[in-house]
Design a protein around this motif. Structure first.
Motif, short mmCIF file in Angstrom:
data_model
loop_
_atom_site.label_atom_id
_atom_site.label_comp_id
_atom_site.label_asym_id
_atom_site.label_seq_id
_atom_site.Cartn_x
_atom_site.Cartn_y
_atom_site.Cartn_z
N GLY A 132 7.83 -0.45 11.15
CA GLY A 132 7.06 -1.47 10.43
C GLY A 132 6.63 -0.99 9.06
O GLY A 132 7.41 -0.39 8.33
N TYR A 133 5.33 -1.19 8.76
CA TYR A 133 4.84 -0.92 7.41
C TYR A 133 3.45 -0.28 7.44
O TYR A 133 2.72 -0.37 8.43
CB TYR A 133 4.78 -2.23 6.61
N ARG A 134 3.12 0.33 6.30
CA ARG A 134 1.79 0.93 6.15
C ARG A 134 1.29 0.63 4.73
O ARG A 134 2.01 0.86 3.77
CB ARG A 134 1.85 2.44 6.36
N PHE A 135 0.06 0.11 4.63
CA PHE A 135 -0.57 -0.10 3.33
C PHE A 135 -1.20 1.21 2.90
O PHE A 135 -2.01 1.81 3.62
CB PHE A 135 -1.64 -1.19 3.45
N LEU A 136 -0.80 1.71 1.73
CA LEU A 136 -1.19 3.06 1.29
C LEU A 136 -2.43 3.11 0.41
O LEU A 136 -2.93 4.19 0.11
CB LEU A 136 -0.01 3.71 0.55
N GLY A 137 -2.91 1.94 -0.02
CA GLY A 137 -4.10 1.94 -0.86
C GLY A 137 -5.34 2.38 -0.09
O GLY A 137 -5.49 2.07 1.09
N HIS A 138 -6.22 3.10 -0.76
CA HIS A 138 -7.48 3.48 -0.12
C HIS A 138 -8.63 2.75 -0.81
O HIS A 138 -8.61 2.56 -2.04
CB HIS A 138 -7.69 5.00 -0.18
N ASP A 139 -9.60 2.34 -0.03
CA ASP A 139 -10.73 1.57 -0.54
C ASP A 139 -11.50 2.41 -1.56
O ASP A 139 -11.99 3.50 -1.24
CB ASP A 139 -11.65 1.17 0.63
N ALA A 140 -11.59 1.91 -2.79
CA ALA A 140 -12.23 2.66 -3.85
C ALA A 140 -13.72 2.82 -3.62
O ALA A 140 -14.36 3.70 -4.22
CB ALA A 140 -11.99 1.99 -5.20
N ALA A 141 -14.30 1.99 -2.74
CA ALA A 141 -15.74 2.06 -2.50
C ALA A 141 -16.09 3.14 -1.47
O ALA A 141 -17.25 3.47 -1.26
CB ALA A 141 -16.26 0.71 -2.02
N VAL A 142 -15.05 3.67 -0.80
CA VAL A 142 -15.30 4.64 0.26
C VAL A 142 -15.33 6.05 -0.31
O VAL A 142 -14.48 6.41 -1.12
CB VAL A 142 -14.20 4.54 1.35
#
Length: 234
Positions: free
Chosen positions: A224-234
């Protein structure tokens, strides 16, 4: 249904179009009917509906050609109801931005339930209006109110189906998500379980993001797939 949604029913067969329009009207939708592509275009210019339910065969043209142009300008859901049963037609429709595809003869009750599910998704409230993600020096902003993405400040318009996938993947940022998870979570009422539908939507999302599309959504071959972005607020 607790909301009054506007539905345009477009069918080159006036009898079938009227029958569906009347049925959806009884289910609480505000329905309007068109029997040609020119009539549909004129109606959409006057007022953009929540959903366009349309055939592909019209006396004045092919519905796929209209879809390819209208999808970039009209933020309605597009639901295809047609006698075209070939997989190539279904795949082409989804590639051009269709949100659902039903083959005649179909259950009007099932169609009505699918439309209600789409609208529930559209009007679902989010706890936050915007979320900012980052991958290295690139930023991606998800605006939950306008259903827009912003890639390094550039607005990206998504179809309703693409939006569902981005929302689901971003909610599970960093996690491996199977194609079947995406199908069952984003399109629970879709009878067509082909992985190609998910792959087509992912390809379109990446193309809209631009050259960095592969940096944001990773393909895990065979799964499948993986979203690689990380939450900038974390």
């Amino acid at each position: 249904m607790t909301f009054m949604a506007v539905i345009f029913v477009a069918d080159g067969n006036p009898d079938q179009g009227l029958e569906l329009s009347l049925y959806l009207g009884l289910k609480g939708f505000d329905t309007h009917m068109a029997t040609s592509l020119s009539e549909l275009q004129w109606s959409v210019r006057k007022a953009v509906p929540d959903i366009i339910v349309m055939e592909l065969d019209f006396p004045d043209g092919d519905g796929l050609m209209y879809l390819s142009k209208a999808r970039q300008q009209v933020m309605s859901y597009f639901v295809i109801v047609t006698s075209r049963a070939f997989e190539s037609d279904r795949i082409m429709a989804f590639e051009l931005g269709a949100d659902d595809y039903m083959i005649k003869p179909y259950s009007k009750k099932e169609l009505s339930l699918r439309l209600e599910a789409m609208l529930r998704c559209r009007f679902r409230e989010r706890s936050s209006e915007r979320t900012v993600f980052r991958v290295r020096s690139s930023s991606l902003v998800i605006d939950w109110t306008s259903h827009l993405l912003y890639i390094d400040g550039r607005a990206v318009s998504l179809t309703a189906s693409e939006w569902k996938i981005v929302a689901y993947l971003s909610d599970k940022s960093g996690q491996l998500v199977s194609r079947q998870q995406l199908l069952s979570s984003c399109f629970p009422d879709c009878l067509d379980s082909s992985d190609r539908i998910i792959d087509t939507h992912i390809k379109n999302i990446r193309a809209k993001i631009g050259p960095a599309g592969m940096d944001w959504i990773e393909t895990v071959r065979g799964y499948g797939y993986r979203f690689l972005g990380h939450d900038a607020a974390v």
